[in-house]
Design a protein around this motif. Sequence first.
Motif, PDB file in Angstrom:
ATOM      1  N   GLY A 135      -0.965 -55.395 -16.276  1.00  0.00           N
ATOM      2  CA  GLY A 135      -2.371 -55.396 -16.657  1.00  0.00           C
ATOM      3  C   GLY A 135      -2.629 -54.717 -17.981  1.00  0.00           C
ATOM      4  O   GLY A 135      -1.826 -53.920 -18.463  1.00  0.00           O
ATOM      5  N   ARG A 136      -3.781 -55.059 -18.572  1.00  0.00           N
ATOM      6  CA  ARG A 136      -4.202 -54.498 -19.851  1.00  0.00           C
ATOM      7  C   ARG A 136      -5.488 -53.716 -19.636  1.00  0.00           C
ATOM      8  O   ARG A 136      -6.579 -54.293 -19.563  1.00  0.00           O
ATOM      9  N   PRO A 137      -5.395 -52.394 -19.535  1.00  0.00           N
ATOM     10  CA  PRO A 137      -6.590 -51.605 -19.258  1.00  0.00           C
ATOM     11  C   PRO A 137      -7.536 -51.566 -20.442  1.00  0.00           C
ATOM     12  O   PRO A 137      -7.148 -51.780 -21.594  1.00  0.00           O
ATOM     13  N   ASP A 138      -8.786 -51.258 -20.150  1.00  0.00           N
ATOM     14  CA  ASP A 138      -9.789 -51.066 -21.195  1.00  0.00           C
ATOM     15  C   ASP A 138      -9.356 -49.900 -22.066  1.00  0.00           C
ATOM     16  O   ASP A 138      -9.092 -48.797 -21.559  1.00  0.00           O
ATOM     17  N   PRO A 139      -9.244 -50.096 -23.375  1.00  0.00           N
ATOM     18  CA  PRO A 139      -8.766 -49.010 -24.235  1.00  0.00           C
ATOM     19  C   PRO A 139      -9.755 -47.858 -24.367  1.00  0.00           C
ATOM     20  O   PRO A 139      -9.379 -46.780 -24.838  1.00  0.00           O
ATOM     21  N   HIS A 140     -11.003 -48.047 -23.939  1.00  0.00           N
ATOM     22  CA  HIS A 140     -12.012 -46.999 -24.079  1.00  0.00           C
ATOM     23  C   HIS A 140     -11.567 -45.737 -23.329  1.00  0.00           C
ATOM     24  O   HIS A 140     -11.280 -45.770 -22.141  1.00  0.00           O
ATOM     25  N   GLY A 141     -11.504 -44.635 -24.028  1.00  0.00           N
ATOM     26  CA  GLY A 141     -11.150 -43.363 -23.433  1.00  0.00           C
ATOM     27  C   GLY A 141      -9.676 -43.048 -23.415  1.00  0.00           C
ATOM     28  O   GLY A 141      -9.290 -41.889 -23.187  1.00  0.00           O
ATOM     29  N   LEU A 142      -8.815 -44.028 -23.657  1.00  0.00           N
ATOM     30  CA  LEU A 142      -7.373 -43.773 -23.598  1.00  0.00           C
ATOM     31  C   LEU A 142      -6.905 -42.898 -24.756  1.00  0.00           C
ATOM     32  O   LEU A 142      -6.061 -42.020 -24.581  1.00  0.00           O
ATOM     33  N   THR A 143      -7.434 -43.130 -25.944  1.00  0.00           N
ATOM     34  CA  THR A 143      -6.975 -42.356 -27.098  1.00  0.00           C
ATOM     35  C   THR A 143      -7.325 -40.884 -26.966  1.00  0.00           C
ATOM     36  O   THR A 143      -6.573 -40.011 -27.429  1.00  0.00           O
ATOM     37  N   ALA A 144      -8.450 -40.571 -26.331  1.00  0.00           N
ATOM     38  CA  ALA A 144      -8.860 -39.173 -26.190  1.00  0.00           C
ATOM     39  C   ALA A 144      -7.876 -38.377 -25.356  1.00  0.00           C
ATOM     40  O   ALA A 144      -7.779 -37.142 -25.504  1.00  0.00           O
ATOM     41  N   LEU A 145      -7.121 -39.038 -24.490  1.00  0.00           N
ATOM     42  CA  LEU A 145      -6.113 -38.343 -23.692  1.00  0.00           C
ATOM     43  C   LEU A 145      -5.025 -37.737 -24.567  1.00  0.00           C
ATOM     44  O   LEU A 145      -4.323 -36.805 -24.152  1.00  0.00           O
ATOM     45  N   PHE A 146      -4.903 -38.267 -25.798  1.00  0.00           N
ATOM     46  CA  PHE A 146      -3.842 -37.829 -26.710  1.00  0.00           C
ATOM     47  C   PHE A 146      -4.417 -37.274 -28.017  1.00  0.00           C
ATOM     48  O   PHE A 146      -3.743 -37.269 -29.044  1.00  0.00           O
ATOM     49  N   ALA A 147      -5.653 -36.790 -27.975  1.00  0.00           N
ATOM     50  CA  ALA A 147      -6.310 -36.188 -29.144  1.00  0.00           C
ATOM     51  C   ALA A 147      -6.399 -37.165 -30.305  1.00  0.00           C
ATOM     52  O   ALA A 147      -6.337 -36.768 -31.474  1.00  0.00           O
ATOM     53  N   LEU A 148      -6.566 -38.439 -30.012  1.00  0.00           N
ATOM     54  CA  LEU A 148      -6.659 -39.475 -31.035  1.00  0.00           C
ATOM     55  C   LEU A 148      -8.033 -40.147 -30.982  1.00  0.00           C
ATOM     56  O   LEU A 148      -8.809 -39.942 -30.051  1.00  0.00           O
ATOM     57  N   GLU A 149      -8.308 -40.970 -31.986  1.00  0.00           N
ATOM     58  CA  GLU A 149      -9.556 -41.712 -32.083  1.00  0.00           C
ATOM     59  C   GLU A 149      -9.303 -43.197 -31.798  1.00  0.00           C
ATOM     60  O   GLU A 149      -8.163 -43.676 -31.948  1.00  0.00           O
ATOM     61  N   PRO A 150     -10.327 -43.942 -31.407  1.00  0.00           N
ATOM     62  CA  PRO A 150     -10.139 -45.381 -31.176  1.00  0.00           C
ATOM     63  C   PRO A 150      -9.544 -46.104 -32.380  1.00  0.00           C
ATOM     64  O   PRO A 150      -8.774 -47.062 -32.219  1.00  0.00           O
ATOM     65  N   GLY A 151      -9.864 -45.652 -33.590  1.00  0.00           N
ATOM     66  CA  GLY A 151      -9.316 -46.285 -34.784  1.00  0.00           C
ATOM     67  C   GLY A 151      -7.831 -46.071 -34.971  1.00  0.00           C
ATOM     68  O   GLY A 151      -7.217 -46.706 -35.838  1.00  0.00           O
ATOM     69  N   ASP A 152      -7.232 -45.181 -34.179  1.00  0.00           N
ATOM     70  CA  ASP A 152      -5.785 -44.950 -34.273  1.00  0.00           C
ATOM     71  C   ASP A 152      -4.981 -46.003 -33.525  1.00  0.00           C
ATOM     72  O   ASP A 152      -3.756 -46.066 -33.667  1.00  0.00           O
ATOM     73  N   LEU A 153      -5.653 -46.816 -32.705  1.00  0.00           N
ATOM     74  CA  LEU A 153      -4.950 -47.882 -31.995  1.00  0.00           C
ATOM     75  C   LEU A 153      -4.578 -49.005 -32.949  1.00  0.00           C
ATOM     76  O   LEU A 153      -5.313 -49.311 -33.887  1.00  0.00           O
ATOM     77  N   ASP A 154      -3.446 -49.640 -32.704  1.00  0.00           N
ATOM     78  CA  ASP A 154      -3.035 -50.816 -33.469  1.00  0.00           C
ATOM     79  C   ASP A 154      -3.962 -51.966 -33.096  1.00  0.00           C
ATOM     80  O   ASP A 154      -3.989 -52.394 -31.930  1.00  0.00           O
TER      81      ASP A 154
END
Length: 365
Positions: free
Chosen positions: A131-150
């Motif tokens: 499955g492909r989870p909603d990316p919302h909130g995932l980056t915050a788990l690693f002190a990152l921003e949504p714009g850091d996702l590829d």
Amino acid sequence: MHYHHVDVFTGHPYSGNSLAVFPEADALTGRQMQAVTRELRHFESVFLLRDGAPAHPRRARARVFDLTGELDFAGHPLIGAAAVLHALHGAADREAWTLRVPARTVEVITERRGPGRYASLLDQGAAAFLGRPDPHGLTALFALEPGDLDPGLPPEVVSTGLRYLVLPVRGDALARARVTVPLDGPLARIGAQFAYLLDAAALEGRHWNNDGVLEDVATGSGAGCAAAYLRRHGRIGAGEPALLRQGRFTGRPSEMSVIAAPTTGRPRPRPSRPSRPCRWPTGRKPSDRTGRRVHEARGQGPAARPGGPAPGHIGTPEFANSARTRHQLFPPRGPLKRCPRQPCCPTGELPTGSDGTSHRVAVPS
């Protein structure tokens, strides 16, 4: 009780991913195995138990523990364990081992490379895309921003025995990442057990235990999932070797050679056969695309016959219902020219230590 200290995915001793291998652990309980693992403080330890008749030492049950509990599957512990088995029981230069873990039974081929040096091929089995989870909130788990996702890749849960959230990042996000909150709950809600941050452009990854206290130097099971993920999304070709790096931020840089290739069925190890002398030196990245770079496993243990750990496969149902990812271990011995007599070059290493004796560990009652 004796154990072997092995460093996997490196060309230098005391680097790469360290591992404790207990080749005769039948007398230990799970509680004792956990206590020993916490005492030694390797990222993981592996305990081997008889699995069948004593006359068949090439089959064993493996119990793998990290600092928090027992794992259903793991990559580098099985690679290191097979190398130790070859050192202790291997008669030929090339051997095949069957290791049973809770998630599945895997096969590992080992080839003796020199005194205490081994190459390993680990078959991880078919990969499942969960499955492909909603990316919302995932980056915050690693002190990152949504714009850091590829932007060209989705977060996805992939498993070859352990369920990893593969989180694709870009730019300097990998260097800035850290675990901000315990991951068990957030990952469980999306069907994952662990997280693997992947910079697909740089082919580099990071992985921590779920409390963020320890960062893994090189994650074999995570690398297998990453290879299947990269193949699924067209970032590596079928059968094309890729060099995945990890451990740079721990001070123990490691390299894992992975291949995801379509097959008509799950690959089977070839039977044991003597190795022929090779006319070419082996080790660093081959000069042509048909060669491979491999990991090297080093360690200290009882005086062992020359030998070494092996590569692995991973299946991707999207590609002919199966594929494979290969983890290999090569010693660094200069440029590799394509050998006209391939496959004759075994790879990897398990040094025996300067005193020729094994380590001992006190077992808690």
